[in-house]
Scaffold this active site. Sequence first.
Site, PDB file in Angstrom:
ATOM      1  N   HIS A  55       0.855  -1.184   0.000  1.00  0.00           N
ATOM      2  CA  HIS A  55       0.000   0.000   0.000  1.00  0.00           C
ATOM      3  C   HIS A  55       0.896   1.240   0.000  1.00  0.00           C
ATOM      4  O   HIS A  55       2.077   1.179   0.365  1.00  0.00           O
ATOM      5  CB  HIS A  55      -0.904   0.006   1.217  1.00  0.00           C
ATOM      6  CG  HIS A  55      -1.988  -1.030   1.168  1.00  0.00           C
ATOM      7  ND1 HIS A  55      -3.105  -0.965   1.956  1.00  0.00           N
ATOM      8  CD2 HIS A  55      -2.135  -2.153   0.408  1.00  0.00           C
ATOM      9  CE1 HIS A  55      -3.890  -2.003   1.703  1.00  0.00           C
ATOM     10  NE2 HIS A  55      -3.316  -2.740   0.766  1.00  0.00           N
ATOM     11  N   GLU A  57       1.138   3.834   1.894  1.00  0.00           N
ATOM     12  CA  GLU A  57       1.759   4.209   3.168  1.00  0.00           C
ATOM     13  C   GLU A  57       2.941   3.302   3.489  1.00  0.00           C
ATOM     14  O   GLU A  57       3.982   3.756   3.971  1.00  0.00           O
ATOM     15  CB  GLU A  57       0.732   4.147   4.302  1.00  0.00           C
ATOM     16  CG  GLU A  57      -0.389   5.173   4.195  1.00  0.00           C
ATOM     17  CD  GLU A  57      -1.593   4.646   3.428  1.00  0.00           C
ATOM     18  OE1 GLU A  57      -2.701   5.159   3.631  1.00  0.00           O
ATOM     19  OE2 GLU A  57      -1.435   3.702   2.618  1.00  0.00           O
ATOM     20  N   CYS A  85      -5.753   2.251   5.850  1.00  0.00           N
ATOM     21  CA  CYS A  85      -6.463   1.019   6.174  1.00  0.00           C
ATOM     22  C   CYS A  85      -5.896   0.471   7.485  1.00  0.00           C
ATOM     23  O   CYS A  85      -4.874   0.957   7.988  1.00  0.00           O
ATOM     24  CB  CYS A  85      -6.312   0.004   5.044  1.00  0.00           C
ATOM     25  SG  CYS A  85      -4.668  -0.765   4.979  1.00  0.00           S
ATOM     26  N   CYS A  88      -2.126  -0.383   7.240  1.00  0.00           N
ATOM     27  CA  CYS A  88      -1.265   0.798   7.157  1.00  0.00           C
ATOM     28  C   CYS A  88      -1.260   1.582   8.461  1.00  0.00           C
ATOM     29  O   CYS A  88      -0.224   2.125   8.867  1.00  0.00           O
ATOM     30  CB  CYS A  88      -1.713   1.689   6.002  1.00  0.00           C
ATOM     31  SG  CYS A  88      -1.470   0.934   4.388  1.00  0.00           S
TER      32      CYS A  88
END
Length: 218
Positions: A55, A57, A85, A88
Amino acid sequence: MDEKHIAFMRRAIELAQNGVDNDQGGPFGCVIAKDGQIVGEGCNEVTSTNDPTAHAEVVAIRAACRNLESFQLTGCVVYTSCEPCPMCLGAIYWARPRAVFFSATRADAAEAGFDDAFVYDELALPPGARPDLSVDGTIQLEKLDDVVFVGRPVFGQQDATVQLFKIDPDGKYAQKVKVTFGRSSVNTIEVKEGLKVGDKVILSDMSAYDNYDRIKLN
């Protein structure tokens, strides 16, 4: 809002757009800054790298930690195009930046087809009630008898010597002491020297007080 914040957020959104345009992954971007300078950035790379953890991040955190040569993002600020999320958010907590800013919310993401509500729902359940995960037991690798141990501090590494603030008996001050660690588990670490049973120490990140040997507690 400060112009710097706006500029960094615009950059995060630009990264998200670039990632989509280049078929790297979903429409998410992230920037990490320290002292007004970008130290790490990234976009979602899940589909292009076949990595479900890539992801934006996480990609940015990895880049920033490499650039800073540290596993902690002390003093850093995270700017992400969408609310992190659960995965993350956990990574952000472990990295310990100073602040996090995001643009779109998780509700916005759900409307666009990126819905992580099921993860939040399962996190709220007791382990035995999670349909896709089960806890069958624990595996004990080693048991240590008559060992002094503490909760694992921020920079606590196995077989390392660190400095911790030990709280005075009256609870008003804390004095810096040298502590030698031994073996460790996920949450605790053995104390070889520097502390005794009953001592209280500060385990959180105290790097802001590196130049002080004694501090007053509120």
